[in-house]
Design an enzyme around this catalytic site. Structure first.
Site, mmCIF file in Angstrom:
data_model
loop_
_atom_site.group_PDB
_atom_site.id
_atom_site.type_symbol
_atom_site.label_atom_id
_atom_site.label_comp_id
_atom_site.label_asym_id
_atom_site.label_seq_id
_atom_site.Cartn_x
_atom_site.Cartn_y
_atom_site.Cartn_z
ATOM 1 N N CYS A 122 -1.230 -3.991 10.170
ATOM 2 C CA CYS A 122 -1.189 -3.117 8.997
ATOM 3 C C CYS A 122 -2.486 -2.352 8.768
ATOM 4 O O CYS A 122 -2.559 -1.503 7.868
ATOM 5 C CB CYS A 122 -0.867 -3.946 7.767
ATOM 6 S SG CYS A 122 0.472 -5.117 8.043
ATOM 7 N N HIS A 172 -4.618 -2.183 -0.649
ATOM 8 C CA HIS A 172 -3.640 -2.622 0.357
ATOM 9 C C HIS A 172 -2.368 -3.046 -0.369
ATOM 10 O O HIS A 172 -1.271 -2.685 0.035
ATOM 11 C CB HIS A 172 -4.233 -3.755 1.182
ATOM 12 C CG HIS A 172 -3.380 -4.164 2.328
ATOM 13 N ND1 HIS A 172 -2.975 -3.278 3.301
ATOM 14 C CD2 HIS A 172 -2.833 -5.377 2.668
ATOM 15 C CE1 HIS A 172 -2.227 -3.909 4.194
ATOM 16 N NE2 HIS A 172 -2.126 -5.182 3.827
ATOM 17 N N GLU A 175 -6.927 -9.779 -2.698
ATOM 18 C CA GLU A 175 -7.531 -8.444 -2.740
ATOM 19 C C GLU A 175 -8.184 -8.185 -4.090
ATOM 20 O O GLU A 175 -9.276 -7.609 -4.162
ATOM 21 C CB GLU A 175 -6.496 -7.368 -2.441
ATOM 22 C CG GLU A 175 -7.110 -5.972 -2.346
ATOM 23 C CD GLU A 175 -6.154 -4.902 -1.886
ATOM 24 O OE1 GLU A 175 -6.619 -3.793 -1.538
ATOM 25 O OE2 GLU A 175 -4.921 -5.152 -1.871
ATOM 26 N N LYS A 227 2.227 1.419 -2.022
ATOM 27 C CA LYS A 227 3.289 0.639 -1.387
ATOM 28 C C LYS A 227 4.374 0.264 -2.388
ATOM 29 O O LYS A 227 5.490 -0.089 -2.001
ATOM 30 C CB LYS A 227 2.719 -0.628 -0.746
ATOM 31 C CG LYS A 227 1.901 -0.399 0.522
ATOM 32 C CD LYS A 227 1.494 -1.722 1.147
ATOM 33 C CE LYS A 227 0.654 -1.527 2.410
ATOM 34 N NZ LYS A 227 -0.719 -1.047 2.114
ATOM 35 N N HIS A 236 6.020 -1.280 2.590
ATOM 36 C CA HIS A 236 4.900 -1.485 3.505
ATOM 37 C C HIS A 236 5.237 -0.864 4.851
ATOM 38 O O HIS A 236 6.074 -1.378 5.599
ATOM 39 C CB HIS A 236 4.618 -2.972 3.653
ATOM 40 C CG HIS A 236 3.319 -3.275 4.329
ATOM 41 N ND1 HIS A 236 2.592 -2.331 5.029
ATOM 42 C CD2 HIS A 236 2.591 -4.434 4.421
ATOM 43 C CE1 HIS A 236 1.506 -2.871 5.521
ATOM 44 N NE2 HIS A 236 1.487 -4.152 5.162
#
Length: 417
Positions: A168, A306, A317, A339, A344
């Site tokens: 990713c 992310h 995160e 996202k 994703h």
């Protein structure tokens, strides 16, 4: 004695998007800032027996608009998406699409998993019909570097050409390494980003077996909900995000429109676990990126997270952001996860999210995190919930973290002479 390289400024002059939100930069961006979801029931295969039956599919894609039928038949969908996004990016940058670009233009386009659906189909062909029925273009259709390779061939880009494969984080690695090639003088222009097409039986079944996917099948548009306490996993997405990076003087000479400047890049590893994020590697990546861009934490107003909508990842995160930005994390920094709208997109995620970050800087609009209705108590930052925010700002980070503990962060800044 080796000649010392001169660092050169790198700007973004073109964006090409093929996403679950739309085909083209305009449709994808407008849907993004409107807070629309691109997630729906899976239509690419019969998913009725799977626990997860939803995904962020690209809808209405017509490969014939970007390549002839022979090219389309020979290439897996991930390559088709990459070719389309690269064409759209070149067109957006006002660079030629009908003549060779030359040796000072390179391509770094990656993918997390390559031609998974072609691999599935070819295996069945070999088992059921015999090896002589295997398509001679099978290998070029599935290997990751052929997305960039086909872009290079189609557009006559003779500069550096390779493909990062870092799950990713792929898109961000592609953009960051491309930035360095321009800064070091190897090339003047780079076609950079990621592409992915893994919404197939194997792809969804594999992530389901890993217990990574949301099973909110009755409300697909609400399934991707980063930082919300009711999140239950990520939603698989597909598509491509390609940027045109250009040396500043090269862009100026041809009168190019400049979205923003790319000023920092870092890459680290957690060195901890395949799927469980430690947060330490992400923290180091953000710190190193700030240093590379010569930015203080309080000079960054926006961070494209992310933000995958996984129970563990979002918390890790958030903690890393708070560690890096200190008091500024709660008193000035806007964070959002696009996202929540695209799902994703795996190897394509970094390219698409860097594009959204560049567009946010250029237009002065911060995308929202949709479906953030009940914030997780451990996720306590300003995630720009549910509605885009019009605000002028000068600097942003875009985070991408991948399986294996690989991390890549980009710094983007409003272009100033």
């Amino acid at each position: 004695m080796k000649m010392q390289r001169i660092e050169r400024r790198v700007v973004i002059t073109g964006i090409g998007l093929v996403t679950p939100l739309g085909i083209g930069t305009g449709p994808s961006w407008q849907a993004c800032i409107a807070g629309k979801s691109g997630v729906g029931p899976i239509t690419k295969f019969d998913a009725k027996d799977l626990p997860c039956r939803i995904a962020g599919e690209v809808r209405g894609f017509d490969a014939s608009l970007y390549m002839d039928r022979k090219e389309a038949r020979r290439n897996d969908l991930f390559i088709q998406y990459g070719l389309a996004a690269a064409f759209l990016a070149l067109q957006d940058a006002a660079l030629p699409t009908d003549q060779p670009l030359g040796d000072r233009v390179g391509v770094v386009v990656g993918s997390g998993m390559g031609g998974l659906s072609t691999l599935e189909d070819t295996h069945l062909t070999a088992v059921n019909r015999g090896h002589r029925k295997v398509n001679p273009f099978f290998i070029p259709a599935i290997i990751v570097n052929l997305a960039g390779g086909q872009i290079s061939i189609k557009h006559g880009a003779g500069g550096v050409n390779f493909a990062p494969v870092s799950a990713c984080a792929t898109g961000n690695h592609a953009i960051g390494e491309s930035m360095r090639h321009i800064a070091h003088g190897d090339v003047d222009v780079m076609i950079a980003g990621g592409t992915e097409a893994t919404i197939s039986l194997l792809g969804i079944a594999g992530f389901t077996a890993a217990r990574a996917l949301s099973e909110r099948n009755d409300e697909p548009e609400k399934a991707s909900r980063p930082f919300d306490r009711d999140r239950d996993g990520f939603v698989a997405g597909e598509g491509a995000g390609i940027l045109i990076l250009e040396e500043l003087e090269h862009a100026r000479k041809r009168g190019a429109r400049i979205y923003c400047e790319l000023t920092g890049y870092s890459a680290t590893a957690d060195a901890f676990h395949i799927t469980a994020p430690s947060g330490i590697g992400a923290e180091r990546a953000m710190k190193l990126c700030l240093e590379d861009a010569n930015l203080k934490p309080e000079e960054v107003q926006y961070l494209n997270a992310h933000g995958t909508s996984t129970p563990v990842g979002d918390i890790a995160e958030t903690k890393a952001i708070k560690s890096v930005f200190g008091h500024w994390a709660r008193n000035g920094l806007m964070v959002s996860s696009t996202k929540s709208m695209t799902g994703h997109m795996l190897g394509a995620a970094g390219g698409v999210e860097a594009a959204f970050t560049a567009l946010a800087l250029y237009h002065g609009i911060v995308p929202p995190t949709i479906n953030l209705d009940n914030p997780d108590p451990e996720c306590d930052l300003d995630y720009v919930p549910n509605k885009a925010r019009e605000v002028r700002f000068k600097a942003a980070l875009s985070n991408s973290f991948g399986f294996g503990g690989t991390n890549a962060v980009l710094a983007l800044q409003k272009f100033e002479e």
